[in-house]
Design a protein around this motif. Structure first.
Motif: not given
Lengths: 434, 296
Positions: A253-254, A260, A266, A250-251, A264
Motif C-alpha cells: 500500500t502506497e 494489505d 501473506r 505491486v502489492l 491477507a
C-alpha cells in the motif's frame, strides 16, 4: 394623509434599519470567526471534527470556527499554495511540513503562562521532538504514531512458530521470517526495513551516518556497526523470506507499509504503524505488536512522529486562535476525537490510558513502543541526514536490495560511500545547519 | 445434355476460388476479431479488477490465489462508501461544473476561433502566437497568482474560479477550432453574404453547423478534463459539501492506509458518467478527431 403616513412609515423603517445595522455592528465586534483547515480520515471523521467545534463554541460563544475539511492528499498542495501566496493562510492549520514552520506563530509564552494547559500533559519526547523548533514552541502535538512490528498470530500458529517477544534480536527476525515463509501459500515471513539509520539500525548500534558535530562521515557510514547492520540486511534479502522491492511496488500500500499483504495473511510480520492496527482490527485479524528487534545491550529506539497544529504568525486573532488550539489539542478536544474517531491516539498519556482497548496485548505493546528513544531526537538537529548524506548511503542500500553485491563486498561498498557522503555533508551543513 | 468437361472444370475452379476467397476472408475476420476481443479483455481487466475489489472484504484484497469473482460479494461496500462521504452530492457538484464549463467553452471558443480564422486585424498573428504560447505554460505556474487574484476578488470557496476561465476560451480548443474553420471554404461565407447574412449570421448559420465534429471534441474533452480535475478544486474550494467527485474520492486515502474496497466501489460509480458520455459521443468524437487530425 397618505403623504404623512408614508413619511412616518419611512422614518420608522429608517430607524429600524439603523437599529439593525447597529446591532449587526455590535455582534460583528463581539464575535470573532477563526478559519481552520483540517483533514478528515478514520481517526478524525467529519462528524467528530464538527462535534469538537460545537463543544468549543458552546464554551466560547464569542468565537466561531469556520472549518474547512479536506482530503489528506489535497492538504499539502493547498497549504503550500497559500503559504507561497503569503495570504489566505487560515488562522489555524496543520504544520506537518518542516518548510511551513517559519510561518507558525511562536506560542511558547502563551503555553507557559496559561493556567488551562501545560506542556507537561503531553508525551515529553513527542512534544520536544515535534513541536519545538529553534527553541520555540510553534504548535501543539496531535495524534502520535510510531513504527513497530506487527505479527499475524494465525500465521504463526499455522506454521507452529512461537510469537516474538519484546527482547528479540535482528537474528531472531531472520530466523522467524524463514520459518514463516510458505511458497505454497505465496506467503513471506516478514518485510524488509524501509531505510538505513532508522530505529532498527540504531538498535544494532549503527546510530548515525556521521558524527554528532556534523563534521565526519568516515568511521560512521563505514564503521563496524554500520557494516554489521548492512550485512544483516544482506542476510535478510538472501533468505528469500521477504518480498522484493518489485513485489512491494505491486502489492504494497502506497507509502504506508504492506498492511494489505499483512491483513491477507501473506506476510507473517510487517513493520507498520497505528493506522495499520486499526485496519487490521477492522479486518478481524488476530495480531500482536512488538518493538523492532534489537541487539542485546543496545538502547531501544523507535521511529515515531506526531502531527502538529499551529497558529499562522499573521493571524488577526491570535488570542482566539490560541483558545481554540488548546481546546482542540488539549484534553477536551482530544477526548472527543479519541472516543468518536477510529484509531486516534492522542499525545497525552493520561488520555491514552482511557483508550477503549487499553487493556489488550496489542495496545500495551504499542504503549511500550512509544516509550523508546525517538530517532527524531537526533535527526531534528541534523537536517543533512536526509537532505544530503542519505543519498550517498542509499546506493549501498539499493545494491543490497537488488542482490547486486556479495556479502563480502558490503564493507568495500560502504567504504566507497565515504567520499561522496563527506562531500555531501560539507556542502549541506553551511546550507541547512547541523 | 452433356456439359463440356473443360467448361465444368473452369466453372468449378471459379466456384472453388470463390469459396477459398470466402474462407480466407472468414479466417482473416476471425483473426481480427480474436485480436480485438483479446485486446478488449486486456483493456477491460483493470475495470474488472476494480469491480471485483469493490465487492471484497479487506482481508480478501491481496489473498492468494486471487478471487476474480468474489464468492461472497459485499454489495454493502457501495452503501458504506456512499454513506461515509457525501459522494452523491460530489457527483452532482461535478455535473454542475461540467455543464457550466461546457456552456462556457461552446460560447467562447467558436467566437474567438472565428475571429482568428476569418478576419484580418492588427497584430492578429502576434495575438495568435501569444495565445498558443499560453498552452506551453504549465498550469501549476499560474496557480499562485490565480489564488491571489481570486482571493482578492472574494471568489475563493465559490465555483467561479473553476468556471470563469471557460468563458474566456481555452487556447487548446481555440487553436483546434481555428484550424478546423480554416478548412471550411470561404465561398460559403461569400454565398451567405450575398444572401444578406452578416458576420454573426455566417458564424451561427454556416460555420458552427459545419463545425459539429470539432465542437464534439470540445464538449467531450471539456467534460473529461472538468470531471477529472483535482488540483484546481482543492485550491479554490473550501466547503466540505462543495467538492467535486475527483476530490471526494481522495477522502478514501487516509494518513496511513487506503480503504481499497470502498475506494474502488466509489471510483467505479464515478466513471459511469464518463463511460455513458463516451458511448453516446464516440461516433462524433472519432469523426471529429479524424477531421481535426489529433492522434492518440
Amino acid at each position: 394623509m397618505n403623504n404623512a403616513f408614508f413619511k412616518k412609515a419611512l422614518t420608522l423603517a429608517s430607524l429600524f434599519v439603523l437599529l439593525l445595522c447597529s446591532m449587526g455592528g455590535v455582534a460583528a465586534q463581539d464575535t470573532v470567526t477563526l478559519t481552520w483547515w483540517t483533514t478528515s480520515g478514520r481517526d478524525s471523521p467529519e462528524p467528530a471534527i464538527r462535534n469538537v467545534i460545537a463543544a468549543f463554541e458552546a464554551e466560547h460563544p464569542n468565537i466561531k470556527v469556520d472549518v474547512s475539511i479536506m482530503a489528506e492528499g489535497a492538504y499539502n498542495d493547498l497549504m503550500s499554495t497559500a503559504i507561497a501566496a503569503g495570504e489566505g493562510v487560515p488562522d489555524l492549520a496543520w504544520y506537518w511540513s518542516n518548510n511551513w514552520l517559519p510561518q507558525a506563530l511562536d506560542i511558547t509564552d502563551r503555553l507557559d503562562n496559561d493556567p488551562d494547559i501545560s506542556r507537561d500533559i503531553f508525551h515529553t519526547e513527542y512534544f520536544n521532538n515535534w513541536v519545538v523548533w529553534n527553541d520555540m514552541v510553534i504548535a501543539l502535538p496531535y495524534d502520535i504514531g510510531a513504527n513497530f512490528v506487527m505479527y499475524n498470530k494465525d500465521v504463526f500458529d499455522d506454521e507452529g512458530v512461537p510469537y516474538p517477544t519484546a527482547d528479540w534480536t535482528p537474528e531472531d527476525y531472520i530466523e522467524i521470517a524463514k520459518a514463516l515463509r510458505n511458497e505454497d501459500k505465496r506467503r513471506w515471513g516478514g518485510d524488509r526495513p524501509r531505510g538505513p539509520f532508522r530505529a532498527l539500525w540504531r538498535n544494532m548500534g549503527a546510530t548515525n551516518p556521521y558524527s554528532d558535530d556534523s563534521t565526519t562521515v568516515e568511521g560512521y557510514i563505514n564503521g563496524p556497526e554500520s557494516v554489521a547492520a548492512y550485512t544483516w540486511l544482506w542476510d535478510l534479502v538472501d533468505s528469500g523470506a521477504t518480498p522484493t522491492p518489485a513485489d512491494l511496488e505491486v502489492l504494497g500500500t502506497e507509502g504506508t507499509g504492506p498492511v494489505d499483504l499483512f491483513i491477507a495473511g501473506r506476510l507473517g510480520m510487517a513493520t507498520l504503524n497505528p493506522g495499520s492496527m486499526v485496519s487490521t482490527l477492522e479486518a478481524g485479524v488476530n495480531f500482536g505488536v512488538v518493538p523492532e528487534p534489537r541487539v542485546p545491550g543496545n538502547e531501544n529506539w523507535v521511529h515515531g512522529w506526531a502531527l502538529r497544529a499551529g497558529i499562522w504568525k499573521n493571524s488577526e486573532h491570535p488570542d482566539e486562535a490560541w483558545e481554540f488550539l488548546k481546546f482542540w489539542n488539549g484534553p477536551p478536544g482530544q477526548r472527543i476525537l479519541m472516543e468518536q474517531g477510529l484509531g486516534h491516539f492522542p499525545p497525552i498519556p493520561s488520555l491514552l490510558a482511557e483508550y477503549e482497548d487499553a487493556d489488550t496485548d496489542w495496545f500495551q505493546g504499542f504503549l511500550n513502543v512509544l516509550d523508546a528513544t525517538q530517532t527524531a531526537s537526533w535527526r531534528k538537529d541534523h537536517p543533512c541526514w536526509r537532505g544530503a548524506v542519505i543519498r550517498g548511503v542509499r546506493d549501498a542500500w539499493d545494491l543490497i536490495m537488488l542482490g547486486e553485491i556479495e556479502r563480502d563486498e558490503v564493507q568495500a561498498t560502504l567504504d566507497a560511500m565515504v567520499e561522496p557522503g563527506q562531500a555531501a555533508l560539507d556542502e549541506c551543513v553551511p546550507r541547512l545547519g547541523g | 445434355m452433356r456439359i463440356d468437361p473443360a467448361r465444368l472444370s473452369a466453372s468449378e475452379q471459379l466456384r472453388r476460388s470463390a469459396r477459398q476467397r470466402r474462407a480466407r476472408k472468414l479466417v482473416g475476420h476471425a483473426i481480427i476479431y480474436a485480436v480485438m476481443i483479446t485486446l478488449a479483455c486486456v483493456f477491460m481487466l483493470p475495470i474488472f479488477w476494480m469491480a471485483s475489489t469493490s465487492l471484497k472484504l479487506p482481508r480478501e484484497l491481496m489473498a492468494w490465489p486471487p478471487e476474480w469473482i468474489p464468492s461472497n460479494p459485499q454489495w454493502g461496500n457501495y452503501a458504506e462508501a456512499f454513506g461515509k462521504y457525501p459522494l452523491a452530492r460530489y457527483m452532482l457538484n461535478s455535473a454542475i461544473l461540467v455543464i457550466a464549463n461546457i456552456i462556457g467553452a461552446l460560447l467562447s471558443v467558436p467566437v474567438i476561433a472565428y475571429g482568428f480564422a476569418r478576419f484580418n486585424f492588427p497584430f492578429k498573428n502576434v495575438l495568435f502566437i501569444l495565445m498558443l504560447s499560453m498552452m506551453m505554460v504549465p498550469g501549476h505556474i499560474k496557480l499562485i497568482p490565480l489564488y491571489v487574484l481570486y482571493l482578492r476578488l472574494g471568489l475563493i470557496d465559490t465555483y467561479w474560479p473553476l468556471i470563469l476561465p471557460a468563458y474566456f476560451g481555452s487556447p487548446f480548443f481555440i487553436f483546434l477550432m481555428t484550424q478546423f474553420m480554416r478548412t471550411i471554404p470561404r465561398e460559403l461565407d461569400d454565398a451567405a453574404r450575398i444572401d444578406g447574412a452578416g458576420a454573426w449570421g455566417i458564424l451561427y448559420r454556416i460555420i458552427i453547423p459545419l463545425c459539429r465534429p470539432a465542437l464534439t471534441v470540445v464538449v467531450v474533452f471539456t467534460f473529461l478534463w472538468t470531471w477529472n480535475d483535482f488540483l484546481e478544486p482543492i485550491i479554490f474550494l473550501r466547503d466540505y459539501e462543495s467538492f467535486p467527485i475527483s476530490v471526494g474520492l481522495a477522502f478514501f486515502q487516509g494518513r496511513y492506509s487506503i480503504e481499497w474496497h470502498l475506494f474502488m466501489g466509489a471510483t467505479l460509480v464515478s466513471i459511469i458518467p464518463i463511460l455513458v458520455v463516451y458511448f453516446f459521443a464516440q461516433r462524433h468524437l472519432i469523426g471529429g478527431l479524424a477531421a481535426i487530425g489529433i492522434k492518440g
